[in-house]
Scaffold this motif. Structure first.
Motif, PDB file in Angstrom:
ATOM      1  N   ASP A  42      -6.055  51.725 -28.240  1.00 36.03           N
ATOM      2  CA  ASP A  42      -5.745  51.406 -26.845  1.00 36.03           C
ATOM      3  C   ASP A  42      -6.924  50.774 -26.113  1.00 36.03           C
ATOM      4  N   LEU A  43      -6.580  49.945 -25.138  1.00 33.17           N
ATOM      5  CA  LEU A  43      -7.521  49.463 -24.137  1.00 33.17           C
ATOM      6  C   LEU A  43      -7.314  50.301 -22.881  1.00 33.17           C
ATOM      7  N   PHE A  44      -8.361  50.978 -22.420  1.00 27.87           N
ATOM      8  CA  PHE A  44      -8.277  51.749 -21.189  1.00 27.87           C
ATOM      9  C   PHE A  44      -8.770  50.879 -20.039  1.00 27.87           C
ATOM     10  N   VAL A  45      -7.884  50.630 -19.066  1.00 31.52           N
ATOM     11  CA  VAL A  45      -8.245  49.827 -17.903  1.00 31.52           C
ATOM     12  C   VAL A  45      -8.659  50.773 -16.784  1.00 31.52           C
ATOM     13  N   ALA A  46      -9.933  50.736 -16.426  1.00 30.09           N
ATOM     14  CA  ALA A  46     -10.475  51.644 -15.406  1.00 30.09           C
ATOM     15  C   ALA A  46     -10.228  51.075 -14.017  1.00 30.09           C
ATOM     16  N   LEU A  47      -9.170  51.560 -13.377  1.00 33.57           N
ATOM     17  CA  LEU A  47      -8.803  51.069 -12.048  1.00 33.57           C
ATOM     18  C   LEU A  47      -9.311  52.021 -10.970  1.00 33.57           C
ATOM     19  N   PRO A  48      -9.903  51.493  -9.913  1.00 36.50           N
ATOM     20  CA  PRO A  48     -10.285  52.352  -8.790  1.00 36.50           C
ATOM     21  C   PRO A  48      -9.051  52.742  -7.991  1.00 36.50           C
ATOM     22  N   GLY A  49      -9.015  53.961  -7.492  1.00 33.83           N
ATOM     23  CA  GLY A  49      -7.880  54.423  -6.693  1.00 33.83           C
ATOM     24  C   GLY A  49      -8.352  55.104  -5.423  1.00 33.83           C
ATOM     25  N   THR A  50      -7.415  55.483  -4.591  1.00 31.07           N
ATOM     26  CA  THR A  50      -7.771  56.131  -3.321  1.00 31.07           C
ATOM     27  C   THR A  50      -8.242  57.563  -3.547  1.00 31.07           C
ATOM     28  N   ALA A  51      -7.707  58.230  -4.580  1.00 33.99           N
ATOM     29  CA  ALA A  51      -8.077  59.621  -4.848  1.00 33.99           C
ATOM     30  C   ALA A  51      -9.087  59.727  -5.987  1.00 33.99           C
ATOM     31  N   LYS A  52      -8.882  58.932  -7.045  1.00 35.42           N
ATOM     32  CA  LYS A  52      -9.752  58.988  -8.212  1.00 35.42           C
ATOM     33  C   LYS A  52     -10.060  57.577  -8.695  1.00 35.42           C
ATOM     34  N   ASP A  53     -11.163  57.440  -9.391  1.00 35.91           N
ATOM     35  CA  ASP A  53     -11.590  56.150  -9.919  1.00 35.91           C
ATOM     36  C   ASP A  53     -11.571  56.213 -11.440  1.00 35.91           C
ATOM     37  N   GLY A  54     -10.870  55.266 -12.046  1.00 36.92           N
ATOM     38  CA  GLY A  54     -10.771  55.248 -13.495  1.00 36.92           C
ATOM     39  C   GLY A  54     -12.110  55.179 -14.197  1.00 36.92           C
ATOM     40  N   HIS A  55     -13.115  54.662 -13.529  1.00 35.16           N
ATOM     41  CA  HIS A  55     -14.445  54.574 -14.145  1.00 35.16           C
ATOM     42  C   HIS A  55     -15.050  55.957 -14.409  1.00 35.16           C
ATOM     43  N   ASP A  56     -14.532  56.979 -13.723  1.00 38.62           N
ATOM     44  CA  ASP A  56     -15.016  58.337 -13.950  1.00 38.62           C
ATOM     45  C   ASP A  56     -14.447  58.943 -15.233  1.00 38.62           C
ATOM     46  N   PHE A  57     -13.528  58.217 -15.881  1.00 37.94           N
ATOM     47  CA  PHE A  57     -12.849  58.767 -17.058  1.00 37.94           C
ATOM     48  C   PHE A  57     -13.092  57.933 -18.311  1.00 37.94           C
ATOM     49  N   ILE A  58     -14.128  57.101 -18.274  1.00 39.33           N
ATOM     50  CA  ILE A  58     -14.453  56.286 -19.451  1.00 39.33           C
ATOM     51  C   ILE A  58     -14.791  57.173 -20.645  1.00 39.33           C
ATOM     52  N   LYS A  59     -15.527  58.246 -20.393  1.00 38.39           N
ATOM     53  CA  LYS A  59     -15.888  59.172 -21.462  1.00 38.39           C
ATOM     54  C   LYS A  59     -14.650  59.795 -22.085  1.00 38.39           C
ATOM     55  N   ASP A  60     -13.643  60.086 -21.268  1.00 34.08           N
ATOM     56  CA  ASP A  60     -12.400  60.660 -21.799  1.00 34.08           C
ATOM     57  C   ASP A  60     -11.688  59.670 -22.710  1.00 34.08           C
ATOM     58  N   ALA A  61     -11.713  58.390 -22.348  1.00 32.78           N
ATOM     59  CA  ALA A  61     -11.106  57.368 -23.201  1.00 32.78           C
ATOM     60  C   ALA A  61     -11.840  57.284 -24.532  1.00 32.78           C
ATOM     61  N   GLU A  62     -13.159  57.438 -24.483  1.00 29.67           N
ATOM     62  CA  GLU A  62     -13.945  57.443 -25.728  1.00 29.67           C
ATOM     63  C   GLU A  62     -13.573  58.644 -26.594  1.00 29.67           C
ATOM     64  N   THR A  63     -13.433  59.797 -25.971  1.00 26.04           N
ATOM     65  CA  THR A  63     -13.059  61.010 -26.708  1.00 26.04           C
ATOM     66  C   THR A  63     -11.698  60.859 -27.371  1.00 26.04           C
ATOM     67  N   ALA A  64     -10.805  60.103 -26.736  1.00 25.12           N
ATOM     68  CA  ALA A  64      -9.462  59.867 -27.282  1.00 25.12           C
ATOM     69  C   ALA A  64      -9.467  58.767 -28.336  1.00 25.12           C
ATOM     70  N   ASN A  65     -10.656  58.230 -28.648  1.00 22.30           N
ATOM     71  CA  ASN A  65     -10.812  57.179 -29.668  1.00 22.30           C
ATOM     72  C   ASN A  65     -10.134  55.870 -29.277  1.00 22.30           C
ATOM     73  N   ALA A  66     -10.076  55.595 -27.968  1.00 21.94           N
ATOM     74  CA  ALA A  66      -9.590  54.278 -27.537  1.00 21.94           C
ATOM     75  C   ALA A  66     -10.515  53.196 -28.084  1.00 21.94           C
ATOM     76  N   SER A  67      -9.986  51.992 -28.206  1.00 19.14           N
ATOM     77  CA  SER A  67     -10.776  50.901 -28.782  1.00 19.14           C
ATOM     78  C   SER A  67     -11.802  50.353 -27.808  1.00 19.14           C
ATOM     79  N   ALA A  68     -11.442  50.299 -26.525  1.00 16.65           N
ATOM     80  CA  ALA A  68     -12.322  49.678 -25.546  1.00 16.65           C
ATOM     81  C   ALA A  68     -11.899  50.064 -24.142  1.00 16.65           C
ATOM     82  N   CYS A  69     -12.775  49.778 -23.185  1.00 17.18           N
ATOM     83  CA  CYS A  69     -12.466  49.958 -21.772  1.00 17.18           C
ATOM     84  C   CYS A  69     -12.673  48.635 -21.045  1.00 17.18           C
TER      85      CYS A  69
END
Length: 345
Positions: A42-69
């Motif tokens: 998977d490609l994880f797209v880190a989108l900023p949001g009003t409550a949470k920012d996807g950039h705070d979850f890059i490490k989680d995408a790595e843990t899930a063995n995603a291919s890239a962010c």
């Protein structure tokens, strides 16, 4: 599985660059905006949001063995491949446009005040009998869902179905220019957006924006029973539609719902398709599913496929979860039917 994107295509498609040139993405087979849904490939797209920012979850995408962010603010605390762009959502949009440009199949765009997702599911079911078909997940039909769905559009598919929703004028215009439908299908105009529009005319005009992205020689599919039919028809032709195919109960409809016979198992539908009487079964319940099925068959006709052949596959099309499926049982010895119509609850 054929990858959606190679590393080079991904970087070029989103106009990005690698944060670490020694950490190149493996081929991309899926795209996610929720790190909890990420899987290998998977490609994880880190989108900023009003409550949470996807950039705070890059490490989680790595843990899930995603291919890239896909990121606008790369993290130095992770080893996952990171493709850096000016803005994550704009990067996703560029990727979507690239995917649409290289797609050689037929695209059906769907909008309307009601029935979009149900028609999308039914059309996906039927088109899958004629070739490889892609459709947006769930109700991914807004400024994030549409580019997300298109960025995951496989290059080798024959058909694609994309619904488009809106809350304000101009939204569908922006979406349809990315989708570029070969077939533009408007289910029906109703006052479901009355909180954002003062009149039904305003809703109809906003829905007609779908024609602005219609491919050259494209076809509009419209509900003949709709009070705005003539207005929508004229707008479609003025926007360059080669023709309009209509459906409904109106006796002059190209595809006409003639009769509906209901039972516990569903419905028997009698229809007239360009003057030929056909009969088919639906395992769904409700008049809206009957008319939806005729609209979907009109899309098949617009694509040059056999709608009569397609009717043979309608009975095994299941009611989408939360949209009226029925469960039967007993309560204190009495037969009961539970109808789950909770989708929009």
């Amino acid at each position: 599985m054929v990858p959606l994107w190679t590393a080079n295509d991904l970087i070029e498609g989103c106009d990005g660059k690698l944060f670490d040139t020694n950490c190149e993405p493996s081929p991309i087979t899926g795209i996610q905006i929720d790190s909890r849904a990420c899987a290998p490939g998977d490609l994880f797209v880190a989108l900023p949001g009003t409550a949470k920012d996807g950039h705070d979850f890059i490490k989680d995408a790595e843990t899930a063995n995603a291919s890239a962010c896909l990121v606008s603010r790369p993290s130095s605390e992770t080893k996952i491949a990171q493709v850096v762009v000016d803005d994550s959502l704009r990067g996703l949009n560029r990727l979507a446009k690239k995917a649409r440009a290289r797609f050689r199949g037929k695209m059906v765009g769907i909008t309307g005040s009601v029935g979009k997702t149900g028609c999308k599911e039914m059309l996906f079911h039927l088109l899958s009998k004629f070739g490889l078909t892609h459709a947006n997940k769930d109700s991914f039909n807004n400024h994030i869902g549409v580019p997300l769905s298109l960025a995951a559009l496989p290059l080798n598919h024959d058909f694609a179905v994309q619904e488009m929703g809106m809350n304000a004028p101009g939204e569908i215009a922006n979406l349809t220019r990315i989708v570029e439908p070969s077939i533009a299908f408007i289910t029906r105009i109703a006052n479901t957006h009355s909180g954002f529009f003062e009149t039904l005319d305003g809703i109809a005009l906003a829905k007609s924006e779908i024609f602005q992205g219609l491919k050259s020689g494209g076809i509009a599919v419209l509900n003949k029973d709709d009070k705005f039919y003539e207005k929508l028809r004229n707008l479609a032709l003025d926007s360059g539609a080669s023709k309009v195919i209509n459906f409904g109960r109106d006796k002059t409809s190209h595809l006409r719902l003639v009769e509906t016979n209901k039972s516990c198992q569903g419905m028997n539908i009698q229809a007239d398709i360009f003057g030929k009487r056909v009969s088919f079964e639906l395992s769904m319940h409700g008049d809206h599913w009957a008319i939806n099925s005729i609209g979907v068959l009109a899309c098949l006709e617009a694509l040059g496929l056999s709608s009569e052949k397609a009717t043979k596959f309608l009975n095994d099309c299941k009611t989408p979860i939360g949209r009226g499926e029925r469960y039967f049982g007993k309560y204190y010895g009495q037969n009961i039917t539970v109808i789950n119509d909770s989708y929009n609850a």
